[in-house]
Design an enzyme around this catalytic site. Structure first.
Site, PDB file in Angstrom:
ATOM      1  N   ALA A 113       0.856  -1.193   0.000  1.00 35.77           N
ATOM      2  CA  ALA A 113       0.000   0.000   0.000  1.00 35.77           C
ATOM      3  C   ALA A 113       0.889   1.239   0.000  1.00 35.77           C
ATOM      4  O   ALA A 113       2.098   1.148   0.227  1.00 35.77           O
ATOM      5  CB  ALA A 113      -0.893   0.011   1.234  1.00 35.77           C
ATOM      6  N   LYS A 114       0.318   2.365  -0.259  1.00 38.40           N
ATOM      7  CA  LYS A 114       1.018   3.642  -0.104  1.00 38.40           C
ATOM      8  C   LYS A 114      -0.040   4.714   0.076  1.00 38.40           C
ATOM      9  O   LYS A 114      -1.160   4.587  -0.433  1.00 38.40           O
ATOM     10  CB  LYS A 114       1.855   3.954  -1.343  1.00 38.40           C
ATOM     11  CG  LYS A 114       3.040   4.844  -1.060  1.00 38.40           C
ATOM     12  CD  LYS A 114       4.187   4.053  -0.477  1.00 38.40           C
ATOM     13  CE  LYS A 114       5.381   4.891  -0.120  1.00 38.40           C
ATOM     14  NZ  LYS A 114       6.512   4.054   0.292  1.00 38.40           N
ATOM     15  N   GLY A 115       0.324   5.782   0.796  1.00 36.30           N
ATOM     16  CA  GLY A 115      -0.628   6.873   0.987  1.00 36.30           C
ATOM     17  C   GLY A 115       0.067   8.198   0.789  1.00 36.30           C
ATOM     18  O   GLY A 115       1.300   8.284   0.801  1.00 36.30           O
TER      19      GLY A 115
END
Ligand code: NAD
Length: 424
Positions: A113-115
């Site tokens: 994931a990445k934000g």
């Protein structure tokens, strides 16, 4: 986009296109079924949130935040959150996929994931950053959790931001849940060894690469680009281990000493003066020229796209250990392969950070904390095994280390998907 040499310079420098080119080559070599390749390349979820925040001067502003969960096939989604004015969904999407492959290469039970939040931390006060962080967390609440998605720090976020996320999440679920983020302060369930982990991981894989060439650290000259968390730690640990750090390249200049720099003294000098310039233990050297010094190890640990079609031909390193994410473009890969440079690709070389994040998550869930020796021993075991897995895969399939790392990762994630089946 399978043939890297057909890329324009603009395409070459686009991280999403670079990631896709490697994905396509690895999927093709694995003979992955088209349908499965489609599942693997498509993110599981892309969440956009709008974050209303009152600024210190009373004005209301609305910030945009993203969280992309690329894969949860092998475990909870895992990846950092970055704050920057130019964050885009495309960039977060590419970085989320990279996290899936990285976690699979080191065989830890996480997806990717990445934000990101589009904001400029340089012009925001601490209180404004806290309000942005807490509202961003609240908006993402149903999508976060120790078994769902576990964020960590990335560009312009740090352990304080992680503490705010942990607190906001804990207040909502009415229980202190330290395992919802990693990279926290030690006093709030952070792990020993996390700060050094990425640099230490780089050193471990360099040790393994040197063994292949029958070399000792004491005969290895190292050039490091970027003297921050990754590069600074790698420099410190590698010089302690006997490597000769002959040059350090920073954003404002480079310093060189053919006998090896005194790294602790350089770190102190940078702390005192804010720069590596005017360091008395070395001579100033042109930043570009420093990249082309003859050396055994070149360790880019600053940013992406620093080794491209424009300069790869001039590199004189025997080994490139990619501390940064995406420092080498696909076209540069080909040029370096022709020169016989041994590349330790980013999704292997800098995976020490996420590995110790995994240890942090395990310790939080156990409520039992390990000492630093145990952390470092387990990190070493994982990095050495992963290096062996990637290089064995490369030899078996007659591909370079990068494509081998992607093939290994794709294979592991595809296998998990096949075992789970497609829920309908
Ligand atoms: P950092 O901000 O601590 O350090 C980066 C350093 O590079 C800074 O000192 C900066 O001044 C320098 N720099 C920037 N542009 C430069 C340039 N053009 N030439 C030379 N120096 C330059 O960041 P970091 O955490 O060390 O991350 C560096 C890279 O490693 C990034 O690509 C990051 O995504 C990757 N990475 C970091 C971790 C981690 O645990 N910190 C883990 C995996 C990957």
């Amino acid at each position: 986009m399978a043939v890297a040499t057909e890329m324009s310079l603009e395409q070459e420098l686009n991280p999403w296109i670079a990631a896709e080119a490697r994905f396509d080559e690895a999927a093709g070599r694995l003979g992955l079924d088209n349908g499965l390749a489609k599942v693997l390349r498509t993110p599981s979820k892309e969440i956009t949130v709008y974050i209303p925040v009152q600024l210190d001067d009373g004005r209301l502003e609305v910030f945009t935040g993203y969280r992309v969960q690329h894969s949860i096939a092998r475990g909870p989604a895992k990846g950092g959150i970055r704050y920057a004015p130019d964050v885009t969904l495309d960039e977060i999407r590419a970085l989320a996929a990279w996290m899936t492959w990285k976690c699979a290469v080191v065989n830890i039970p996480f997806g990717g994931a990445k934000g990101g939040v589009v904001c400029d931390p340089a012009v925001l006060s601490e209180a404004e950053l806290e309000r942005i962080t807490r509202r961003y967390t609240a908006e993402l609440l149903p999508f976060l959790g120790p078994e769902i998605d576990v964020p960590a720090p990335d560009m312009n976020t740090n352990e304080q931001v992680m503490a705010w996320i942990m607190d906001t999440y804990s207040m909502h679920v009415r229980q202190t849940t330290t395992a919802v983020v990693t990279g926290k302060p030690l006093d709030l369930g952070g792990s020993r060894g996390r700060l050094e982990a990425t640099g230490r991981g780089c050193m471990i894989v360099c040790n393994e690469a040197l063994k292949r060439f029958g070399m000792e650290p004491s005969s290895a000259r190292v050039v490091i680009q970027g003297f921050g968390n990754v590069g600074g730690m790698a420099a410190k640990l590698m010089s302690q281990a006997g490597y000769k750090i002959i040059a350090v390249i920073e954003i404002d200049g480079a310093v060189y000493n053919e006998k090896g720099l005194d790294v602790p003294a350089l770190l102190r000098h940078r702390k005192q003066t804010g720069s590596i310039l005017d360091f008395p233990g070395g001579e100033a050297i042109d930043r570009d020229e420093a990249m082309y010094l003859e050396c055994e190890v070149l360790l880019p640990a600053a940013k992406e796209n620093v080794i491209t079609s424009q300069n790869a031909g001039r590199i004189r390193a025997r080994i490139i250990c990619e501390g940064a994410n995406g420092p080498t473009t696909p076209v540069a890969d080909r040029i370096l392969a022709d020169k016989g440079v041994f590349i330790i690709p980013d999704i292997l070389a800098n995976a020490g950070g996420v590995t110790v994040s995994y240890f942090e998550w395990v310790q939080d869930r156990q409520g039992y904390f390990w000492n630093e020796d145990l952390i470092n021993t387990r990190l070493e075991e994982i990095m050495v095994n992963s290096f062996r897995d990637v290089t064995t895969y490369a030899a078996r399939h007659d591909v370079n280390n990068r494509i081998a790392a992607y093939m290994l990762a794709l294979d592991r994630v595809a296998f998990a998907i096949k075992l789970r089946g497609i829920y309908a």
